[in-house]
Design a protein around this motif. Structure first.
Motif, PDB file in Angstrom:
ATOM      1  N   GLY A   1       0.826  -1.313  -0.189  1.00  0.00           N
ATOM      2  CA  GLY A   1       0.062  -0.119   0.005  1.00  0.00           C
ATOM      3  C   GLY A   1       0.814   1.357   0.080  1.00  0.00           C
ATOM      4  N   LEU A   2       1.958   1.456   0.873  1.00  0.00           N
ATOM      5  CA  LEU A   2       3.028   2.480   1.098  1.00  0.00           C
ATOM      6  C   LEU A   2       3.480   2.648  -0.619  1.00  0.00           C
ATOM      7  N   LEU A   3       3.900   1.321  -1.241  1.00  0.00           N
ATOM      8  CA  LEU A   3       4.531   1.452  -2.513  1.00  0.00           C
ATOM      9  C   LEU A   3       3.517   2.061  -3.535  1.00  0.00           C
ATOM     10  N   ARG A   4       2.401   1.690  -3.394  1.00  0.00           N
ATOM     11  CA  ARG A   4       1.527   2.391  -4.355  1.00  0.00           C
ATOM     12  C   ARG A   4       1.277   3.974  -4.111  1.00  0.00           C
ATOM     13  N   PHE A   5       1.251   4.097  -2.584  1.00  0.00           N
ATOM     14  CA  PHE A   5       1.322   5.558  -2.447  1.00  0.00           C
ATOM     15  C   PHE A   5       2.414   6.368  -2.982  1.00  0.00           C
ATOM     16  N   TYR A   6       3.649   5.803  -2.853  1.00  0.00           N
ATOM     17  CA  TYR A   6       4.713   6.491  -3.337  1.00  0.00           C
ATOM     18  C   TYR A   6       4.610   6.699  -5.044  1.00  0.00           C
ATOM     19  N   LEU A   7       4.214   5.844  -5.545  1.00  0.00           N
ATOM     20  CA  LEU A   7       4.389   5.709  -7.167  1.00  0.00           C
ATOM     21  C   LEU A   7       3.360   6.784  -7.395  1.00  0.00           C
ATOM     22  N   LEU A   8       1.993   6.855  -6.666  1.00  0.00           N
ATOM     23  CA  LEU A   8       0.971   7.892  -7.059  1.00  0.00           C
ATOM     24  C   LEU A   8       1.629   9.278  -6.563  1.00  0.00           C
ATOM     25  N   ALA A   9       2.515   9.545  -5.673  1.00  0.00           N
ATOM     26  CA  ALA A   9       2.838  10.828  -5.310  1.00  0.00           C
ATOM     27  C   ALA A   9       3.954  11.103  -6.621  1.00  0.00           C
ATOM     28  N   LEU A  10       4.537  10.238  -7.055  1.00  0.00           N
ATOM     29  CA  LEU A  10       5.590  10.416  -8.090  1.00  0.00           C
ATOM     30  C   LEU A  10       4.612  10.993  -9.324  1.00  0.00           C
ATOM     31  N   LYS A  11       3.696  10.203  -9.648  1.00  0.00           N
ATOM     32  CA  LYS A  11       2.724  10.725 -10.661  1.00  0.00           C
ATOM     33  C   LYS A  11       2.074  12.076 -10.237  1.00  0.00           C
ATOM     34  N   ALA A  12       1.678  12.322  -9.006  1.00  0.00           N
ATOM     35  CA  ALA A  12       1.093  13.820  -8.876  1.00  0.00           C
ATOM     36  C   ALA A  12       2.106  14.771  -9.068  1.00  0.00           C
ATOM     37  N   ALA A  13       3.606  14.565  -9.064  1.00  0.00           N
ATOM     38  CA  ALA A  13       4.612  15.601  -8.867  1.00  0.00           C
ATOM     39  C   ALA A  13       4.688  15.716 -10.568  1.00  0.00           C
ATOM     40  N   SER A  14       4.545  14.624 -11.158  1.00  0.00           N
ATOM     41  CA  SER A  14       4.607  14.702 -12.734  1.00  0.00           C
ATOM     42  C   SER A  14       3.322  15.731 -13.140  1.00  0.00           C
ATOM     43  N   VAL A  15       2.116  15.686 -12.515  1.00  0.00           N
ATOM     44  CA  VAL A  15       1.124  16.078 -13.229  1.00  0.00           C
ATOM     45  C   VAL A  15       1.227  17.755 -12.811  1.00  0.00           C
ATOM     46  N   VAL A  16       1.824  18.001 -11.656  1.00  0.00           N
ATOM     47  CA  VAL A  16       1.902  19.267 -11.220  1.00  0.00           C
ATOM     48  C   VAL A  16       3.065  19.821 -11.975  1.00  0.00           C
ATOM     49  N   LEU A  17       4.151  19.039 -12.553  1.00  0.00           N
ATOM     50  CA  LEU A  17       5.107  19.537 -13.340  1.00  0.00           C
ATOM     51  C   LEU A  17       4.724  20.097 -14.744  1.00  0.00           C
ATOM     52  N   LEU A  18       3.504  19.313 -15.265  1.00  0.00           N
ATOM     53  CA  LEU A  18       3.000  19.545 -16.335  1.00  0.00           C
ATOM     54  C   LEU A  18       2.409  20.872 -16.289  1.00  0.00           C
ATOM     55  N   ARG A  19       1.479  20.937 -15.321  1.00  0.00           N
ATOM     56  CA  ARG A  19       0.588  22.250 -15.116  1.00  0.00           C
ATOM     57  C   ARG A  19       1.645  23.387 -15.120  1.00  0.00           C
ATOM     58  N   LEU A  20       2.979  23.251 -14.533  1.00  0.00           N
ATOM     59  CA  LEU A  20       3.569  24.215 -14.516  1.00  0.00           C
ATOM     60  C   LEU A  20       4.656  24.496 -15.964  1.00  0.00           C
ATOM     61  N   GLY A  21       4.326  23.758 -16.795  1.00  0.00           N
ATOM     62  CA  GLY A  21       4.957  23.911 -17.992  1.00  0.00           C
ATOM     63  C   GLY A  21       6.309  23.275 -17.965  1.00  0.00           C
ATOM     64  N   ARG A  22       6.726  22.458 -17.072  1.00  0.00           N
ATOM     65  CA  ARG A  22       8.094  21.928 -17.046  1.00  0.00           C
ATOM     66  C   ARG A  22       7.997  20.498 -17.649  1.00  0.00           C
ATOM     67  N   ILE A  23       7.731  20.347 -18.876  1.00  0.00           N
ATOM     68  CA  ILE A  23       7.264  19.140 -19.656  1.00  0.00           C
ATOM     69  C   ILE A  23       8.403  18.125 -19.536  1.00  0.00           C
ATOM     70  N   ALA A  24       9.820  18.412 -19.826  1.00  0.00           N
ATOM     71  CA  ALA A  24      10.914  17.582 -19.957  1.00  0.00           C
ATOM     72  C   ALA A  24      11.052  16.947 -18.590  1.00  0.00           C
ATOM     73  N   ALA A  25      10.869  17.797 -17.400  1.00  0.00           N
ATOM     74  CA  ALA A  25      11.118  17.056 -16.072  1.00  0.00           C
ATOM     75  C   ALA A  25       9.725  16.041 -15.606  1.00  0.00           C
ATOM     76  N   SER A  26       8.440  16.629 -16.246  1.00  0.00           N
ATOM     77  CA  SER A  26       7.386  15.618 -15.946  1.00  0.00           C
ATOM     78  C   SER A  26       7.693  14.370 -16.912  1.00  0.00           C
ATOM     79  N   ARG A  27       7.986  14.658 -18.103  1.00  0.00           N
ATOM     80  CA  ARG A  27       8.017  13.312 -19.026  1.00  0.00           C
ATOM     81  C   ARG A  27       9.079  12.303 -18.364  1.00  0.00           C
ATOM     82  N   ALA A  28      10.047  12.893 -17.770  1.00  0.00           N
ATOM     83  CA  ALA A  28      10.950  11.926 -17.273  1.00  0.00           C
ATOM     84  C   ALA A  28      10.344  11.092 -16.178  1.00  0.00           C
TER      85      ALA A  28
END
Length: 176
Positions: A109-136
């Motif tokens: 459960g905690l691993l899934r949380f970690y992976l979803l937090a990583l995805k959340a960070a990438s969504v925020v980066l998309l919203r900030l226009g930091r596409i390369a960082a999000s894509r990585a």
């Protein structure tokens, strides 16, 4: 590994929360949209600085208030805390299937949380226009989730398609 199977794992929100922190989170919910809500959430964080439910509340507040830089900091903090409990490296770039397997054995459960937090960070980066960082981040997630149960590969596909349709080097995506 089935990232959608919750049948035999503890989830982050099942962790005990000090009564005062719980009260402050409820107060923040009743104050939503008002500046006092942030103060209540931050006070809850002072009472339970490593509780993931508190961090999720703060992340959601910042995200829905369009305070994306703050939301990114909270998502990264959530990854740091959950990653530390799972024995994961501090740098998400170093994740691999072996490390995920060890982490899953520790707490799925905690691993899934970690992976979803990583995805959340990438969504925020998309919203900030930091596409390369999000894509990585999305590429890393997609490589670890061969059945795309977290949706990172599909999101990456949408980002790449959108990028191909624009000539602008900087773009901003509105992701709900």
């Amino acid at each position: 590994m089935d990232l959608l199977d919750f049948s035999d794992c503890k989830l982050y929100f099942e962790d005990a929360l000090p009564a005062e922190a719980e009260r402050l989170i409820a107060q923040a919910a009743s104050e939503y949209g008002e500046p006092a809500a942030e103060l209540s959430l931050l006070r809850a964080h002072m009472h339970a600085p490593e509780n993931l439910s508190v961090l999720v509340g703060i992340y959601r507040y910042y995200f829905y208030q369009h305070r994306l830089e703050d939301a990114l900091i909270v998502a990264e903090r959530a990854m740091q805390l959950s990653g530390r409990h799972l024995g994961l490296p501090t740098d998400w770039n170093q994740l691999d299937e072996t490390r995920l397997g060890s982490a899953a054995a520790n707490s799925f459960g905690l691993l899934r949380f970690y992976l979803l937090a990583l995805k959340a960070a990438s969504v925020v980066l998309l919203r900030l226009g930091r596409i390369a960082a999000s894509r990585a981040r999305l590429i890393k997630l997609a490589s670890l989730d061969s059945r795309d149960q977290l949706g990172a590969a599909k999101l990456l596909e949408v980002v790449d398609e959108f990028q191909q349709q624009t000539d602008e080097p900087e773009l901003t995506l509105a992701v709900a």
